[in-house]
Motif scaffolding. Structure first.
Motif, mmCIF file in Angstrom:
data_model
loop_
_atom_site.group_PDB
_atom_site.id
_atom_site.type_symbol
_atom_site.label_atom_id
_atom_site.label_comp_id
_atom_site.label_asym_id
_atom_site.label_seq_id
_atom_site.Cartn_x
_atom_site.Cartn_y
_atom_site.Cartn_z
ATOM 1 N N LYS A 142 45.586 27.241 44.012
ATOM 2 C CA LYS A 142 45.651 26.912 42.743
ATOM 3 C C LYS A 142 45.194 25.558 42.423
ATOM 4 O O LYS A 142 46.148 24.794 41.475
ATOM 5 N N VAL A 143 44.476 24.979 43.146
ATOM 6 C CA VAL A 143 44.192 23.441 43.061
ATOM 7 C C VAL A 143 43.494 23.181 41.491
ATOM 8 O O VAL A 143 42.816 23.834 41.236
ATOM 9 N N ALA A 144 44.043 22.040 40.853
ATOM 10 C CA ALA A 144 43.539 21.838 39.553
ATOM 11 C C ALA A 144 43.387 20.374 39.396
ATOM 12 O O ALA A 144 44.009 19.343 40.257
ATOM 13 N N THR A 145 42.960 19.769 38.229
ATOM 14 C CA THR A 145 42.725 18.381 38.063
ATOM 15 C C THR A 145 43.986 17.724 38.094
ATOM 16 O O THR A 145 44.823 18.291 37.458
ATOM 17 N N GLY A 146 44.247 16.519 38.535
ATOM 18 C CA GLY A 146 45.082 15.615 38.797
ATOM 19 C C GLY A 146 46.012 16.062 39.873
ATOM 20 O O GLY A 146 46.844 15.007 39.990
ATOM 21 N N GLN A 147 45.820 16.992 40.612
ATOM 22 C CA GLN A 147 46.681 17.165 41.720
ATOM 23 C C GLN A 147 46.520 16.376 43.086
ATOM 24 O O GLN A 147 45.438 15.777 42.980
ATOM 25 N N ARG A 148 47.251 16.003 43.806
ATOM 26 C CA ARG A 148 47.108 15.477 44.985
ATOM 27 C C ARG A 148 47.395 16.502 46.023
ATOM 28 O O ARG A 148 47.868 17.323 46.326
ATOM 29 N N GLY A 202 52.393 11.845 58.057
ATOM 30 C CA GLY A 202 53.141 11.316 57.084
ATOM 31 C C GLY A 202 53.256 9.933 56.953
ATOM 32 O O GLY A 202 53.503 9.324 55.735
ATOM 33 N N ALA A 203 53.077 9.258 58.040
ATOM 34 C CA ALA A 203 53.398 7.842 57.888
ATOM 35 C C ALA A 203 52.289 6.936 56.997
ATOM 36 O O ALA A 203 52.295 5.786 56.697
ATOM 37 N N ALA A 204 51.043 7.809 56.789
ATOM 38 C CA ALA A 204 49.728 7.127 56.039
ATOM 39 C C ALA A 204 49.890 7.836 54.558
ATOM 40 O O ALA A 204 49.166 7.305 53.987
ATOM 41 N N LEU A 205 50.829 8.440 54.266
ATOM 42 C CA LEU A 205 50.922 8.913 52.930
ATOM 43 C C LEU A 205 51.586 8.164 52.046
ATOM 44 O O LEU A 205 53.026 7.753 52.601
ATOM 45 N N ASP A 206 51.424 7.628 50.894
ATOM 46 C CA ASP A 206 52.224 6.773 50.232
ATOM 47 C C ASP A 206 53.328 7.708 49.112
ATOM 48 O O ASP A 206 54.187 7.215 48.657
ATOM 49 N N SER A 207 52.913 9.011 49.033
ATOM 50 C CA SER A 207 53.735 9.839 48.348
ATOM 51 C C SER A 207 53.284 11.236 48.447
ATOM 52 O O SER A 207 52.289 11.525 49.294
ATOM 53 N N ARG A 208 54.249 12.185 48.405
ATOM 54 C CA ARG A 208 54.097 13.665 48.606
ATOM 55 C C ARG A 208 52.834 14.180 47.818
ATOM 56 O O ARG A 208 52.587 13.568 46.786
ATOM 57 N N VAL A 209 52.513 15.396 48.276
ATOM 58 C CA VAL A 209 51.499 15.923 47.835
ATOM 59 C C VAL A 209 51.706 17.206 46.992
ATOM 60 O O VAL A 209 52.906 17.787 47.128
ATOM 61 N N ASP A 210 50.925 17.700 46.130
ATOM 62 C CA ASP A 210 51.131 18.720 45.284
ATOM 63 C C ASP A 210 50.884 19.953 46.303
ATOM 64 O O ASP A 210 51.480 21.233 45.982
ATOM 65 N N THR A 211 49.689 20.112 47.057
ATOM 66 C CA THR A 211 49.201 21.148 47.872
ATOM 67 C C THR A 211 48.775 20.701 49.193
ATOM 68 O O THR A 211 48.215 19.674 49.219
ATOM 69 N N LEU A 212 49.261 21.456 50.116
ATOM 70 C CA LEU A 212 48.950 21.204 51.417
ATOM 71 C C LEU A 212 48.002 22.495 51.957
ATOM 72 O O LEU A 212 48.280 23.622 51.787
ATOM 73 N N LEU A 213 46.659 22.098 52.477
ATOM 74 C CA LEU A 213 45.645 23.190 52.807
ATOM 75 C C LEU A 213 45.581 23.128 54.250
ATOM 76 O O LEU A 213 45.021 22.022 54.680
#
Length: 314
Positions: A142-148, A202-213
């Motif tokens: 359900k990927v949508a505009t503005g999501q990470r 995870g070490a390269a992410l500055d914050s968590r994501v909305d969806t992991l594919l």
């Protein structure tokens, strides 16, 4: 009797069981068309089928002709088949296989018009990988505009389509890929590429994501390490190893097995012709090989030396 060349297996086993041989050309049954094959494409799951790893839930009759993706031209119309004429360019996903051949008998209901904007052989990259990507991104993610969105395994055949579709949906796309695939993944629209060979994702992410594919097989520790990268209320969608979030994380998770859907495939074709979804050299297609070399393609895949999609030409 008219003969044709095909690549098929008479038994399960290693790549040596794939035989390139002549067989009678099929005739279309009721509701079928005969397709003159321009190309099929290789999917890693076909190597698992050949090895016998899928026989418990996907049994096939041997000898079995490989090839689920087909792109070609309608050569003959069977009784009861509607929607196509001789000479039409078509693509489809053939759940019973058979596209690794010069001709294949295909149910007309499983086919749709091929894209007009790319070479017909290139369109063979679309059905299996494209349908998997569409359903992962839109139905389950359900990927949508503005999501990470984090695409794990963006350098593979499905990954190229997932990255492009997630970007088309308006998401910020963070993709994992090896250094050899990074440039192609950026061209596909990724906003950031993480080299998964350099350390924990995870070490390269500055914050968590909305969806992991997730598009790749993972060890249990690697799967467990990815789950916390999704924010509470987010989603995990995996087409490979299931990833289970902590029970109290507020994250939903689903393991996806893509289904055949001609409507979705037609929508993908529209995106290709609208130049939204790219298919081509250095984007999704990394190699073109003759049908006689299909066994070598299986070997390269099992040794980890295939990037993107490989097109197989009869």
């Amino acid at each position: 009797m008219t003969m044709m060349k095909t690549s098929r297996i008479h038994e399960y086993g290693d790549t040596s069981v794939i035989r390139y041989e002549a067989v009678p050309r099929p005739r279309p049954a009721f509701g079928d068309v005969l397709v003159h094959v321009a190309a099929t494409s290789f999917n890693p799951t076909e190597a698992a089928l050949r090895a016998g790893l899928l026989r418990a839930f996907f049994p096939v009759d041997l000898p079995y002709t490989l090839g689920w993706d087909v792109a070609g031209t309608v050569a003959e119309i069977g009784a009861g088949a509607v929607g196509f004429a001789v000479g039409d360019r078509v693509i489809g996903r053939l759940d019973s296989g058979g596209a690794a051949a010069e001709y294949v008998r295909a149910p007309a209901a499983l086919l749709t018009a091929a894209p007009k904007s790319v070479p017909l052989a290139h369109a063979a990259a679309l059905p299996v990988a494209g349908l998997t990507a569409w359903q992962a991104v839109f139905e389950h993610g359900k990927v949508a505009t503005g999501q990470r969105v984090l695409v794990n395994g963006a350098g593979g055949g499905v990954g190229g389509f997932v990255t492009q579709l997630a970007k088309h949906a308006g998401a910020e796309v963070i993709a994992t890929a090896s250094p050899r695939s990074a440039e192609a993944v950026l061209r596909q629209g990724a906003d950031q590429v993480i080299d998964y060979t350099a350390g924990p994702v995870g070490a390269a992410l500055d914050s968590r994501v909305d969806t992991l594919l997730n598009l790749v097989p993972l060890s249990p520790p690697d799967a467990a390490a990815l789950a916390p990268l999704v924010r509470p209320g987010g989603r995990i969608v995996s087409i490979a190893t299931p990833i289970e979030p902590a029970a109290d994380s507020g994250v939903s998770a689903v393991h996806v097995v893509a289904r055949n859907d001609v409507g979705h495939l037609a929508a993908l074709v529209e995106l290709v012709d609208a130049a939204v979804l790219g298919i081509g050299i250095d984007i999704d297609i990394s190699a073109t090989r003759p049908l006689a070399e299909l066994a070598d393609v299986h070997h390269l895949s099992e040794s980890g030396r295939i990037r993107g999609k490989t097109i197989i030409i009869p």
